[in-house]
Structure formats: C-alpha cells, structure tokens
Design an enzyme around this catalytic site. Structure first.
Site, PDB file in Angstrom:
ATOM      1  N   HIS A 244     -54.861  43.093 -28.387  1.00 54.10           N
ATOM      2  CA  HIS A 244     -53.770  42.393 -27.696  1.00 54.10           C
ATOM      3  C   HIS A 244     -54.306  41.665 -26.461  1.00 54.10           C
ATOM      4  CE1 HIS A 244     -50.328  42.600 -24.667  1.00 54.10           C
ATOM      5  NE2 HIS A 244     -50.073  41.597 -25.451  1.00 54.10           N
TER       6      HIS A 244
ATOM      7  N   HIS B 182     -54.829  37.300 -25.466  1.00 52.41           N
ATOM      8  CA  HIS B 182     -54.487  36.580 -24.237  1.00 52.41           C
ATOM      9  C   HIS B 182     -55.708  35.904 -23.610  1.00 52.41           C
ATOM     10  CE1 HIS B 182     -50.211  37.479 -23.702  1.00 52.41           C
ATOM     11  NE2 HIS B 182     -50.481  38.577 -24.369  1.00 52.41           N
TER      12      HIS B 182
ATOM     13  N   HIS C  75     -46.901  38.589 -31.352  1.00 52.38           N
ATOM     14  CA  HIS C  75     -46.117  39.641 -30.712  1.00 52.38           C
ATOM     15  C   HIS C  75     -45.015  40.162 -31.635  1.00 52.38           C
ATOM     16  CE1 HIS C  75     -48.236  37.985 -27.206  1.00 52.38           C
ATOM     17  NE2 HIS C  75     -48.127  39.212 -26.732  1.00 52.38           N
TER      18      HIS C  75
ATOM     19  N   GLU D   8     -43.055  32.197 -23.383  1.00 50.31           N
ATOM     20  CA  GLU D   8     -44.178  32.895 -22.740  1.00 50.31           C
ATOM     21  C   GLU D   8     -44.360  32.347 -21.332  1.00 50.31           C
ATOM     22  OE1 GLU D   8     -48.201  31.992 -23.850  1.00 50.31           O
ATOM     23  OE2 GLU D   8     -48.966  33.785 -22.896  1.00 50.31           O
TER      24      GLU D   8
ATOM     25  N   HIS E 249     -40.767  35.672 -20.022  1.00 47.96           N
ATOM     26  CA  HIS E 249     -41.536  36.753 -20.639  1.00 47.96           C
ATOM     27  C   HIS E 249     -42.521  37.383 -19.669  1.00 47.96           C
ATOM     28  CE1 HIS E 249     -45.576  37.621 -22.188  1.00 47.96           C
ATOM     29  NE2 HIS E 249     -44.918  38.594 -22.808  1.00 47.96           N
TER      30      HIS E 249
ATOM     31  N   HIS F 183     -42.673  41.436 -17.668  1.00 43.73           N
ATOM     32  CA  HIS F 183     -43.776  42.403 -17.577  1.00 43.73           C
ATOM     33  C   HIS F 183     -43.979  42.827 -16.116  1.00 43.73           C
ATOM     34  CE1 HIS F 183     -45.805  42.734 -21.525  1.00 43.73           C
ATOM     35  NE2 HIS F 183     -45.325  41.523 -21.757  1.00 43.73           N
TER      36      HIS F 183
ATOM     37  N   HIS G  22     -40.238  42.936 -26.283  1.00 46.61           N
ATOM     38  CA  HIS G  22     -40.617  41.833 -27.174  1.00 46.61           C
ATOM     39  C   HIS G  22     -39.595  41.645 -28.297  1.00 46.61           C
ATOM     40  CE1 HIS G  22     -44.237  39.838 -25.761  1.00 46.61           C
ATOM     41  NE2 HIS G  22     -44.496  40.963 -25.137  1.00 46.61           N
TER      42      HIS G  22
END
Ligand code: CUO
Length: 625
Positions: free
Chosen positions: A174, A178, A202, A308, A323, A327, A363
C-alpha cells in the site's frame, strides 16, 4: 555500483546524522534549502498532510534536478541533514523511480528501512537483544526472533483479522503504491492514470478485507457514515519508531472525530457534498469555471484524482482534500488540537494506515462517491460485452483437487539488515506468519470461429456464502476481487488457455527476500507495488468457502492503446507503475457498471464463464523455502 551507493545512503536514513558531515557548497545554493525543515524531526511524516506538500515538492525538485548521479547522491546527503528522514526516504524513492540515471535500480522496500512500522515493539526489543550477539552465535544460539504469535490477542474482536490487517506485504504494498503514484508531483500528464488507479486499488483493498471478514464469519465492514457518531472499533498499534522513541497513539473504541487545527468537520462535509454533486451531475467545475464532463470512460480518473486530491487534481481549491485530510483527522483523533503534543495514530502514516479497521470503513465511504459516478454511466451493451465469434466452452480451476483450493499458514524469515537503526553491521531474522494458498491453475477452453487474434483475459472472484448469495447482480458486482489480467494469443479453432496462479499480474513475490538488483536500465525493477502473492485468495473456511470465479475474454484489438508506455516495474496488471493506461476498458470491466439484470447469468455473453470453487482453510502451517 549505483545500487550500492543508494543502498549505503538509504541505510543511513534511519540512523543518527553526522552533523556537519557534508558541505552544501557547490551542490545547493542557500535559497534551495532555506525553507526546508518544516516537518518536525521527531515524528513520522505523512503523505496525507497537505501542510507538508510544499517541502516535499521542493525536496523532490532538488533531487530531480541534480545534473548527474554523483550530484544526486551528494544532494541527498546534504538534504539528510536538513529534512525529516522519513520525508527524505519517500522523496528518494520517488526520485529513483523517475530519474533517467537510476532506471533499473530497485527501491529499498519500506519494510527493510522501517521494520518498526510493521513489527510490534516487543519484537523490535527482542531483535535488539539478538543483534548484540556476536555474528557467529547469532544464527546458532538464538537464530531468529519469533513473531508468529505477534498478532494474537483473543480479547480483541478483530483479532481474527490481524493476519490481514497487520500483514507486512499488504501494508508495504500500500505504501509503495503511494510512492509510485505520488500525490505530490507537479507535472500534469506524467500520471495519466493515477485517479482511476487510486479508486481501484483502494476499492480492491476494501473488497479483500470484506472477503477475509466473511472467511472469519463476520459481516462486511460498515462504511463510515457520520462525522459525529462514535467509531465502534478501536485500534492499538503497539508500534514504536525505534530511533525517535515515537509511539503511535492508541485509538480507543467509541471515539468521535473532532475538528483539528486548521480543518473543521463542516469543511469536510462541504467537500464531500461538492464531490458527490459532481458525481451525480456528471461534471466537475475546473478552476477557470469551465465544466469537465465526467460521464465517460475517463470520468473515473478525473474524479479519483479529485477525491484523493493531489497537486495536479482538478480544482483542489473548490473540491478540497477530502480523502487525505480524513486520514489526518483520524490520526489526530486522540489529541485533535495538539494541546498535549500527543502522537498520531496509524491512520496518519501511509505504511501503517491499513492496519486500522477504520481504514476500510473510511475507504468504503469514499467508494460511494465513485459508485455514484459509475451509476450515471449506461450499462454495457451486448456489443461492448461480447467478443465476436469467441465462446468459452469450459472453465475450471484446479489446485490439488478440481475446483477446490486449499489455504494454510506459512512461516517465512524476514531478514532485517543494514537499513535499520541497530542492525548496522548485523542481520536479524524474524520469523513471521502469513496466509498462503496452494498453487492452482485456471483452464479456459475457448472456441474461436474467427481468425487468429490476441485476447485480453480478466479473472475475478467473489465469496459466495449465504450473506452474498442473496444479493442481486448490482449489489454483488461491486464486491469482486481482481485475480488476474493478461493477454494471450488465440488460434482459429479450439484453444486451451492454462494460467497458473503464480503468474497473476496483480501480485508480487519475494516479499521477504533481500532486494538487490542489476544497475542496467534494461532490467526492469521490483517496485513492490502490488498485492502479496500469498494473499491472492482470501483465507476461506475449514468447511470450504464457496468462491464464485468469473473469466471474461475480449478482443485485444479493441483495447490496445497506441503508444502505450511500458511499465517500469517487473509487475504489470492493474496497480503498476505506468504513466498511461495500457488498455482501454475500465478497471473492473464489466462489473464496474450497473446492469439491467438480477443475476450474472443474465448478463453473461458467450465470452464469459463462471465456476464456483471452494476455498478450504486447512489450519496447517507450512514453511517457506
Ligand atoms: Cu492509500 Cu487512504 O490512500 O490510504
């Protein structure tokens, strides 16, 4: 040789800095670094935190503009003294991927540099102890640190899922996604496919998490729904960054999100509403007040970028950073205003975020925006679905037995070496336990009454237990797990395509082996960007979890993209590092769009086939060789 220089540099990243060791003279001008150092040294750097984009962009630009490899290494050494090391490691990884003179060189995987973001504190302590043994004794007296029982805590109701949530291969993959698709990249057009990949990768993580939940007799995860309601699950990471002594915060159950410094929940709601409206109306507002049509094949890519949010996404001033900031908000839930100078939770940091069950709820919530967009698109016509003159006559899956695939535990050695804080001159082997499945083959028998042609083959799977088997096509199609995508040649007449699970293009192998490479630009690199091969299938159940598997075969001539850029990594498939999409149809085709049918059988054209296999978990433990 270049690899050794990079390796030597990266292996110092996590270690104390030798102040004044490198002069910036002749490498960087004063103005190049005067604004650096925004991200504090004593905390993890988060790719999700927009406050730091400016610094990341500056560091990346300096690394990219170094005129040759020697200057690149020198620049990195100078930057090492001035910026957060976590940030530098990220920027180095991105730069190594993009510089012409570093092509072919493997990026050091994040788990080799920061094993403390993947292994719990107790294990790290034991590793430290073992590393002090003289090397002659280390592998005889106390050969390995045993982390195979690390995830067990029967009092925690999510304990059954920790093998997935805390898996090293899953979490590092993951993070690597990114790196390969950086939100902080300033040249529009370099990542022509990032938005759709963000959505798909995702979404696949969520579908796979749900499949593991079903394997463990739990219902699929409930999407995050209300910013003011308590979050039922908690998560205790037990992770501590060794060098900094930084311990990720525990998020107790039933906590409610709060406004954080500079960002309110109502702003998040405003962004969400704007994004949802764009998805529903089928157009987005660009910053020059023109409309961008979303109701087409490229719409998902534009919308994925907006959700995103990145430096190059459409109108971030208006659509915000929904998004990423979620986080940040979740990571700061225990000390939202920062008054206690508290540590952040795992959701704040990319390599640790997918350990938290909240990740999947969050998500899934975001997926609703994407599903809203996909629901505006017309169902595929028969012509779009079919492959003229091609018919699948038989589709079977065979492990050791026909239509049954067994899963089990496997123990592997994860060797931590130079990259880490206290393993400078030594190696420590950690025994980890992960899921594994037996090798299986798909056999697809195809009758081609047309000329010889090239075809593209997509394979998906879906748990088919009672909970799902009551659902109609439109509820089920969104839950499909991608198992493979590949091209093959068809001769005129009968064809038998045999494809091994080992060749799946969406998985990566050798997660626990040493990562060295040839410097040759001709050699494709390991980008660690895809799903771990040992988790290609969900765990299944002792009695055998029915798993509906579908194969769809289409004409490559209708899909191929002229001037497709080739993948820079060994891996291909749907999560890979390519600048432009290598095929035309949508990720998830044909299940990405609603159908005017109740059951897959009503949608099925002759170029598709379905078979239900059983995934049987044996409970046994094997040892990787
Ligand atoms: Cu990868 Cu939310 O983006 O985690």
């Amino acid at each position: 040789m270049k690899w050794f220089e990079i390796h030597s540099l990266v292996s110092k990243i996590n270690k104390p800095i030798d102040i004044g060791y490198h002069s910036s003279e002749g490498i960087l001008e004063h103005q190049d670094y005067e604004n650096l150092g925004m991200v504090p040294e004593h905390q993890p750097f988060s790719l999700f935190d927009e406050r730091y984009y400016k610094e990341v962009k500056q560091v990346l630009k300096l690394l990219m503009k170094a005129k040759d490899f020697k200057t690149f290494i020198k620049t990195a050494k100078v930057l090492h003294e001035r910026v957060n090391e976590d940030l530098l490691y990220y920027c180095l990884s991105v730069a190594i991927l993009h510089r012409n003179d570093t092509q072919g060189i493997n990026i050091l995987p994040v788990q080799d540099v920061y094993p403390d973001k993947f292994l719990k504190l107790d294990i790290i302590k034991k590793m430290k102890m073992v590393s002090k043994y003289p090397s002659s004794e280390r592998f005889t007296q106390m050969p390995v640190v045993d982390a195979t029982r690390e995830t067990i805590n029967y009092k925690d109701k999510n304990n059954d899922l920790n093998y997935f949530l805390e898996d090293i291969g899953m979490n590092s993959g993951h993070y690597q996604w990114h790196v390969l698709n950086p939100a902080i990249w300033w040249r529009p057009g370099d990542y022509d496919w990032k938005g759709e990949q963000f959505y798909w990768m995702h979404k696949q993580m969520v579908c796979r998490y749900d499949a593991e939940r079903l394997s463990n007799y739990k219902k699929p995860v409930e999407p995050f729904n209300n910013w003011d309601e308590p979050i039922l699950d908690g998560y205790a990471p037990h992770l501590r960054i060794d060098k900094l002594g930084y311990r990720y915060a525990f998020r107790p159950p039933l906590m409610v999100l709060s406004d954080v410094k500079g960002l309110s929940k109502s702003k998040m709601l405003m962004w969400e509403e704007r994004l949802m409206k764009a998805a529903l109306r089928g157009f987005a507002l660009a910053d020059n007040d023109t409309g961008i049509d979303l109701n087409n094949e490229d719409g998902i890519d534009v919308l994925g970028g907006m959700v995103e949010s990145s430096l190059t996404s459409v109108n971030p001033k208006f659509y915000g950073n929904l998004h990423n900031y979620a986080h940040v908000m979740a990571g700061k839930i225990t000390d939202p205003k920062g008054v206690h100078d508290g540590a952040y939770g795992v959701m704040y940091d990319v390599p640790t975020s997918a350990r938290d069950p909240l990740f999947y709820a969050w998500h899934k919530y975001i997926n609703r925006i994407f599903e809203t967009h996909k629901n505006q698109l017309p169902p595929y016509t028969k012509k779009e679905l079919e492959f003229k003159d091609v018919k699948i006559t038989n589709f079977t899956i065979k492990g050791v037995k026909d239509n049954v695939v067994h899963t089990s535990w496997e123990e592997s050695l994860f060797v931590v070496s130079q990259g880490f804080t206290f393993t400078k001159n030594s190696e420590v082997a950690v025994k980890v336990k992960h899921l594994q499945h037996e090798t299986f083959n798909y056999t697809i028998e195809v009758e081609n009454s047309g000329p010889a042609r090239k075809a593209i083959v997509r394979i998906y799977g879906l748990p088919y237990i009672s909970y799902y088997s009551k659902m109609n096509f439109n509820q089920l199609r969104k839950r499909n797990i991608e198992l493979d995508i590949f091209t093959t040649d068809l001769v005129s007449g009968n064809n038998i395509i045999v494809r091994s699970s080992k060749d799946s293009s969406i998985v990566r192998k050798d997660i626990y082996s040493t990562h060295k490479t040839d410097d040759s630009p001709k050699v494709k690199r390991q980008c660690h960007c895809t799903w771990p091969d040992y988790m290609l299938l969900p765990k299944g159940t002792y009695e055998g979890m029915p798993f509906s598997t579908v194969v769809v075969i289409n004409d490559w001539d209708e899909e191929k993209v002229e001037q497709a850029s080739s993948c820079r990594c060994v891996q291909t498939g749907s999560y890979c590092d390519v600048d432009r999409k290598p095929f035309k149809r949508a990720l998830g085709f044909p299940f990405d769009r609603r159908g005017k049918v109740n059951h897959f059988d009503e949608l099925k054209t002759p170029n598709m086939a379905r078979t239900v296999i059983k995934i049987k978990f044996t409970g046994k433990t094997t040892y990787s060789t």
